[in-house]
Scaffold this motif. Structure first.
Motif, PDB file in Angstrom:
ATOM      1  N   VAL A 104      -5.622   8.890  -5.818  1.00  0.00           N
ATOM      2  CA  VAL A 104      -4.322   8.834  -5.158  1.00  0.00           C
ATOM      3  C   VAL A 104      -4.468   9.516  -3.804  1.00  0.00           C
ATOM      4  N   SER A 105      -3.948   8.893  -2.754  1.00  0.00           N
ATOM      5  CA  SER A 105      -3.935   9.597  -1.466  1.00  0.00           C
ATOM      6  C   SER A 105      -2.802   9.059  -0.614  1.00  0.00           C
ATOM      7  N   GLU A 106      -2.490   9.818   0.438  1.00  0.00           N
ATOM      8  CA  GLU A 106      -1.400   9.366   1.319  1.00  0.00           C
ATOM      9  C   GLU A 106      -1.865   8.267   2.262  1.00  0.00           C
ATOM     10  N   ALA A 144      -2.775   4.642   3.249  1.00  0.00           N
ATOM     11  CA  ALA A 144      -2.512   3.294   2.739  1.00  0.00           C
ATOM     12  C   ALA A 144      -3.830   2.553   2.568  1.00  0.00           C
ATOM     13  N   GLY A 145      -3.958   1.826   1.469  1.00  0.00           N
ATOM     14  CA  GLY A 145      -5.190   1.067   1.221  1.00  0.00           C
ATOM     15  C   GLY A 145      -6.235   1.873   0.474  1.00  0.00           C
ATOM     16  N   THR A 146      -5.790   2.858  -0.301  1.00  0.00           N
ATOM     17  CA  THR A 146      -6.729   3.706  -1.049  1.00  0.00           C
ATOM     18  C   THR A 146      -7.445   2.892  -2.121  1.00  0.00           C
ATOM     19  N   THR A 147      -6.659   2.150  -2.910  1.00  0.00           N
ATOM     20  CA  THR A 147      -7.274   1.368  -3.984  1.00  0.00           C
ATOM     21  C   THR A 147      -7.777   0.063  -3.400  1.00  0.00           C
ATOM     22  N   ARG A 148      -9.094  -0.128  -3.454  1.00  0.00           N
ATOM     23  CA  ARG A 148      -9.694  -1.330  -2.867  1.00  0.00           C
ATOM     24  C   ARG A 148      -9.982  -2.369  -3.937  1.00  0.00           C
ATOM     25  N   LEU A 157      12.323   5.333 -10.618  1.00  0.00           N
ATOM     26  CA  LEU A 157      11.155   6.040 -11.142  1.00  0.00           C
ATOM     27  C   LEU A 157      10.630   7.040 -10.129  1.00  0.00           C
ATOM     28  N   SER A 158      10.053   8.099 -10.648  1.00  0.00           N
ATOM     29  CA  SER A 158       9.255   8.965  -9.793  1.00  0.00           C
ATOM     30  C   SER A 158       7.937   9.209 -10.501  1.00  0.00           C
ATOM     31  N   ALA A 159       6.914   8.526 -10.008  1.00  0.00           N
ATOM     32  CA  ALA A 159       5.599   8.656 -10.639  1.00  0.00           C
ATOM     33  C   ALA A 159       5.109  10.090 -10.518  1.00  0.00           C
ATOM     34  N   LYS A 160       5.584  10.763  -9.480  1.00  0.00           N
ATOM     35  CA  LYS A 160       5.140  12.128  -9.230  1.00  0.00           C
ATOM     36  C   LYS A 160       5.721  13.094 -10.267  1.00  0.00           C
ATOM     37  N   THR A 161       7.039  12.992 -10.524  1.00  0.00           N
ATOM     38  CA  THR A 161       7.655  13.924 -11.473  1.00  0.00           C
ATOM     39  C   THR A 161       7.625  13.389 -12.905  1.00  0.00           C
ATOM     40  N   PRO A 190       0.831  -1.205   0.000  1.00  0.00           N
ATOM     41  CA  PRO A 190       0.000   0.000   0.000  1.00  0.00           C
ATOM     42  C   PRO A 190       0.868   1.260   0.000  1.00  0.00           C
ATOM     43  N   ASN A 191       0.386   2.293  -0.682  1.00  0.00           N
ATOM     44  CA  ASN A 191       0.979   3.626  -0.598  1.00  0.00           C
ATOM     45  C   ASN A 191       2.312   3.797  -1.335  1.00  0.00           C
ATOM     46  N   VAL A 192       2.721   2.812  -2.120  1.00  0.00           N
ATOM     47  CA  VAL A 192       4.006   2.954  -2.800  1.00  0.00           C
ATOM     48  C   VAL A 192       3.903   3.807  -4.069  1.00  0.00           C
ATOM     49  N   GLY A 193       2.650   4.084  -4.494  1.00  0.00           N
ATOM     50  CA  GLY A 193       2.474   4.961  -5.659  1.00  0.00           C
ATOM     51  C   GLY A 193       1.985   4.246  -6.914  1.00  0.00           C
ATOM     52  N   LYS A 194       1.298   3.116  -6.727  1.00  0.00           N
ATOM     53  CA  LYS A 194       0.808   2.345  -7.881  1.00  0.00           C
ATOM     54  C   LYS A 194      -0.215   3.145  -8.686  1.00  0.00           C
ATOM     55  N   SER A 195      -1.151   3.770  -7.968  1.00  0.00           N
ATOM     56  CA  SER A 195      -2.190   4.532  -8.667  1.00  0.00           C
ATOM     57  C   SER A 195      -1.596   5.772  -9.318  1.00  0.00           C
ATOM     58  N   THR A 196      -0.609   6.374  -8.648  1.00  0.00           N
ATOM     59  CA  THR A 196       0.057   7.547  -9.234  1.00  0.00           C
ATOM     60  C   THR A 196       0.751   7.145 -10.533  1.00  0.00           C
ATOM     61  N   LEU A 197       1.372   5.958 -10.528  1.00  0.00           N
ATOM     62  CA  LEU A 197       2.033   5.470 -11.744  1.00  0.00           C
ATOM     63  C   LEU A 197       1.017   5.213 -12.849  1.00  0.00           C
ATOM     64  N   ALA A 212      11.767   1.016  -8.301  1.00  0.00           N
ATOM     65  CA  ALA A 212      11.856   1.825  -7.080  1.00  0.00           C
ATOM     66  C   ALA A 212      11.191   3.160  -7.370  1.00  0.00           C
ATOM     67  N   ASN A 213      10.079   3.413  -6.695  1.00  0.00           N
ATOM     68  CA  ASN A 213       9.340   4.672  -6.934  1.00  0.00           C
ATOM     69  C   ASN A 213       9.747   5.725  -5.896  1.00  0.00           C
ATOM     70  N   LYS A 214       9.324   6.934  -6.135  1.00  0.00           N
ATOM     71  CA  LYS A 214       9.563   8.087  -5.249  1.00  0.00           C
ATOM     72  C   LYS A 214      11.060   8.375  -5.114  1.00  0.00           C
ATOM     73  N   ILE A 215      11.808   8.207  -6.197  1.00  0.00           N
ATOM     74  CA  ILE A 215      13.255   8.438  -6.077  1.00  0.00           C
ATOM     75  C   ILE A 215      13.560   9.920  -5.886  1.00  0.00           C
ATOM     76  N   ASP A 216      12.526  10.774  -6.088  1.00  0.00           N
ATOM     77  CA  ASP A 216      12.736  12.207  -5.822  1.00  0.00           C
ATOM     78  C   ASP A 216      13.044  12.453  -4.351  1.00  0.00           C
ATOM     79  N   LYS A 217      12.774  11.446  -3.492  1.00  0.00           N
ATOM     80  CA  LYS A 217      13.031  11.616  -2.053  1.00  0.00           C
ATOM     81  C   LYS A 217      14.443  11.173  -1.654  1.00  0.00           C
TER      82      LYS A 217
HETATM   83  N1  LIG Z   1       7.354  12.045  -3.440  1.00  0.00           N
HETATM   84  C1  LIG Z   1       6.646  11.206  -4.154  1.00  0.00           C
HETATM   85  N2  LIG Z   1       5.419  10.840  -3.742  1.00  0.00           N
HETATM   86  C2  LIG Z   1       4.712   9.977  -4.489  1.00  0.00           C
HETATM   87  C3  LIG Z   1       5.225   9.439  -5.690  1.00  0.00           C
HETATM   88  N3  LIG Z   1       4.309   8.595  -6.207  1.00  0.00           N
HETATM   89  C4  LIG Z   1       3.257   8.616  -5.371  1.00  0.00           C
HETATM   90  N4  LIG Z   1       3.486   9.449  -4.327  1.00  0.00           N
HETATM   91  C5  LIG Z   1       2.579   9.727  -3.209  1.00  0.00           C
HETATM   92  O1  LIG Z   1       2.384   8.538  -2.476  1.00  0.00           O
HETATM   93  C6  LIG Z   1       1.073   8.487  -1.920  1.00  0.00           C
HETATM   94  C7  LIG Z   1       0.399   7.176  -2.293  1.00  0.00           C
HETATM   95  O2  LIG Z   1       0.190   7.135  -3.685  1.00  0.00           O
HETATM   96  P1  LIG Z   1      -0.872   6.164  -4.369  1.00  0.00           P
HETATM   97  O3  LIG Z   1      -0.645   6.274  -5.838  1.00  0.00           O
HETATM   98  O4  LIG Z   1      -2.219   6.398  -3.853  1.00  0.00           O
HETATM   99  O5  LIG Z   1      -0.329   4.765  -3.844  1.00  0.00           O
HETATM  100  P2  LIG Z   1      -0.914   3.302  -4.083  1.00  0.00           P
HETATM  101  O6  LIG Z   1       0.227   2.393  -4.197  1.00  0.00           O
HETATM  102  O7  LIG Z   1      -1.899   3.307  -5.195  1.00  0.00           O
HETATM  103  O8  LIG Z   1      -1.627   3.049  -2.685  1.00  0.00           O
HETATM  104  P3  LIG Z   1      -2.835   2.034  -2.327  1.00  0.00           P
HETATM  105  O9  LIG Z   1      -3.900   2.208  -3.368  1.00  0.00           O
HETATM  106  O10 LIG Z   1      -3.253   2.498  -0.998  1.00  0.00           O
HETATM  107  O11 LIG Z   1      -2.256   0.657  -2.314  1.00  0.00           O
HETATM  108  C8  LIG Z   1       0.363   9.712  -2.450  1.00  0.00           C
HETATM  109  O12 LIG Z   1       0.368  10.714  -1.462  1.00  0.00           O
HETATM  110  C9  LIG Z   1       1.197  10.130  -3.658  1.00  0.00           C
HETATM  111  O13 LIG Z   1       1.111  11.499  -3.933  1.00  0.00           O
HETATM  112  C10 LIG Z   1       6.544   9.842  -6.102  1.00  0.00           C
HETATM  113  O14 LIG Z   1       7.102   9.433  -7.140  1.00  0.00           O
HETATM  114  N5  LIG Z   1       7.204  10.697  -5.298  1.00  0.00           N
END
Ligand SMILES: Nc1nc2c(ncn2[C@@H]2O[C@H](COP(=O)(O)OP(=O)(O)OP(=O)(O)O)[C@@H](O)[C@H]2O)c(=O)[nH]1
Ligand SMILES: [Mg+2]
Length: 463
Positions: A250-252, A254-258, A365-369, A231-238, A341-346
């Motif tokens: 997308v949300s912070e 964990a467990g957003t996508t059911r 990868l950075s799904a965000k950027t 959960p929360n690793v950024g799958k939906s953001t990707l 590896a996501n969120k490498i911007d961190k």
């Molecule tokens: N800094 C940063 N934050 C990210 C990145 N990708 C996603 N996030 C943040 O991570 C949080 C979770 O993102 P989701 O895409 O909802 O994650 P998920 O894996 O779909 O989560 P679940 O549906 O709960 O399993 C959100 O607050 C995003 O904004 C990234 O590349 N960098």
């Protein structure tokens, strides 16, 4: 089965549009439209016009003018169906479309069944069966690759190859059967060396076509790619980054996508169907645990798995991630796996370097950027063997063809064994006839009403 009564249907999508096209085909098509058409040029009769001409005028019923239209005439045999065909281009109001269709139904036309125009084209020898099927594929094609395959099949690339081999084989079948009539004399009309050569060529071609199905099937249906991870690793953001739209929430938390979310995009001409899944973890939440169960089902169904993890966790808790990766690899040893590896911007450069050292195959990868998204799609493309597509080779996408090819292959193998073991001509002739039968199924030299009914029922009305 052959009918030539006059059928009518809307050839363009239903609903309002700038223009709609109504198509008629059959013995009375020209006569019926002619009786209800008033040319803008006084006295011009449609029925006496040449084929492949277009005429401006009005569709009239008694004294009521329904619309100003363009009428195209295609006289048999030089039309799509091989019959007389009329296409009326009218204004695209659903009311006008219906009025015109109703008028001709009253005058004696029949509403066309799904695919009936193409069925007639097949029955009149304008297309072979596999070409007719390609028409439906072409209409359904929604990316470059499936379009290319359908076009190639429609032009007859695949069936002409089969038809040619069938012809040669038929020739040998007749010679072998002729030998049977002269059994007493012990003669061989069919040159065994040439025959063996033909069988080898057929085996080569069949094998290539059969193998191409794996690629073809994938291209036709889109390649399913499951995006999985905690959960929360950024799958939906990707997913959103890949699709370039806010498809998944997308949300912070964990467990957003059911549940699973799917959408398709075309990458390098190939359709990919991305599946965003519920994050995998131990949970007491019933809804979430159903989602997690589904995640595993989705991995099973997909061609490629993308495993995503949070790169910060990759630094702080590498062991857990390595265990997760091993688990997936053990569970699905055959399935291509991309580790991201996501969120490498961190992370800083040193941290990134140590992460890459710990997991050599990792992609950053950075799904965000958006960093690394394009590289990910390139890696996906590389995983799919589309060499055949690039080389413009024939690719089989149709399950019916695939089945017939497999059966033909089986029979041809029997013929080959027969040749090797000096099987008597009468037994060999049976195997050859069987193989011929399956070749004929593909091109439509062998058909029955059930088969045709099944194929054309999947077409749209008006095609
Ligand atoms: N800094 C940063 N934050 C990210 C990145 N990708 C996603 N996030 C943040 O991570 C949080 C979770 O993102 P989701 O895409 O909802 O994650 P998920 O894996 O779909 O989560 P679940 O549906 O709960 O399993 C959100 O607050 C995003 O904004 C990234 O590349 N960098
Ligand atoms: Mg999610």
């Amino acid at each position: 089965m052959i009918q030539n009564d006059t059928i009518i249907a809307l050839a363009t999508p239903s609903g309002a549009g700038a223009i709609a096209v109504i198509r008629l085909s059959g013995i009375d098509a020209v006569k019926l439209v002619s009786e209800n058409f008033q040319s803008v040029t006084d006295g011009k009769k449609l029925s006496s016009q040449k084929t492949h001409t277009i005429h401006l005028g009005h569709i009239v019923d008694a004294n009521k003018t329904m619309d100003e239209v363009l009428v195209s005439i295609f006289k048999n045999p030089n039309s799509y169906t091989g019959e007389d065909v009329i296409e009326i281009s009218c204004h695209g109001s659903p009311y006008i479309q219906q009025e015109i269709i109703q008028l001709f139904l009253r005058k004696g036309c029949r509403m066309a069944n799904a695919g009936e125009f193409t069925l007639r084209a097949f029955l009149n020898g304008k297309l072979d069966l596999s070409q007719a099927e390609a028409v439906a594929d072409l209409i359904a094609s929604d990316n470059e690759a499936s379009h290319q395959i359908a076009m190639q099949q429609m032009r007859g690339g695949f069936s002409s190859e089969i038809a040619k081999l069938r012809e040669e084989l038929l020739n040998f079948a007749s010679l072998i059967e002729l030998e049977l009539d002269f059994a007493e004399e012990d003669v061989e009309f069919a040159d065994r060396t040439q025959f063996r050569d033909l069988i080898d060529r057929i085996i080569f071609v069949l094998k290539r076509l059969i193998d191409s199905f794996a690629v073809g099937n994938v291209i036709k249906n889109g390649i399913p790619v499951a995006i999985v991870g905690e959960p929360n690793v950024g799958k939906s953001t990707l997913l959103n980054a890949l699709l370039n739209e806010e498809r998944a929430i997308v949300s912070e938390i964990a467990g957003t996508t059911r549940d699973t979310i799917e959408d398709e995009i075309s990458v390098g001409g190939i359709g990919f169907r991305f599946i965003d899944t519920a994050g995998i973890r131990e949970t007491q939440d019933v809804v979430e645990s159903i989602g997690i169960k589904k995640t595993f089902e989705k991995i099973e169904q997909s061609q490629v798995t993308v495993y995503l993890f949070d790169s910060e966790k990759g630094i702080s808790d590498l062991k857990t991630i390595q265990i997760e990766i091993e688990k997936i690899k053990n569970k699905y040893p055959q399935k291509p796996l991309l580790i991201i590896a996501n969120k490498i911007d961190k992370l800083d450069d040193n941290q990134l370097a140590s992460l890459q050292e710990a997991i050599p195959e990792v992609k950053l990868l950075s799904a965000k950027t958006g960093f690394g998204v394009e590289q990910l799609t390139n890696s996906l493309l590389k995983l799919i063997n589309t060499g055949a597509l690039r080389n413009n080779e024939t690719i089989v996408t149709n399950t019916r063809h695939y089945d017939a090819l497999l059966k033909a292959f089986e029979e041809i193998q029997k013929v080959k064994h027969g040749l090797d073991s000096g099987l008597s001509g009468d037994l060999m002739a049976i195997d050859v006839r069987e193989a011929l039968y399956y070749f004929g199924l593909i091109t439509g030299e062998v058909t029955n009403d059930d088969l045709l009914g099944n194929i054309f029922a999947n077409f749209c009305i008006g095609k």
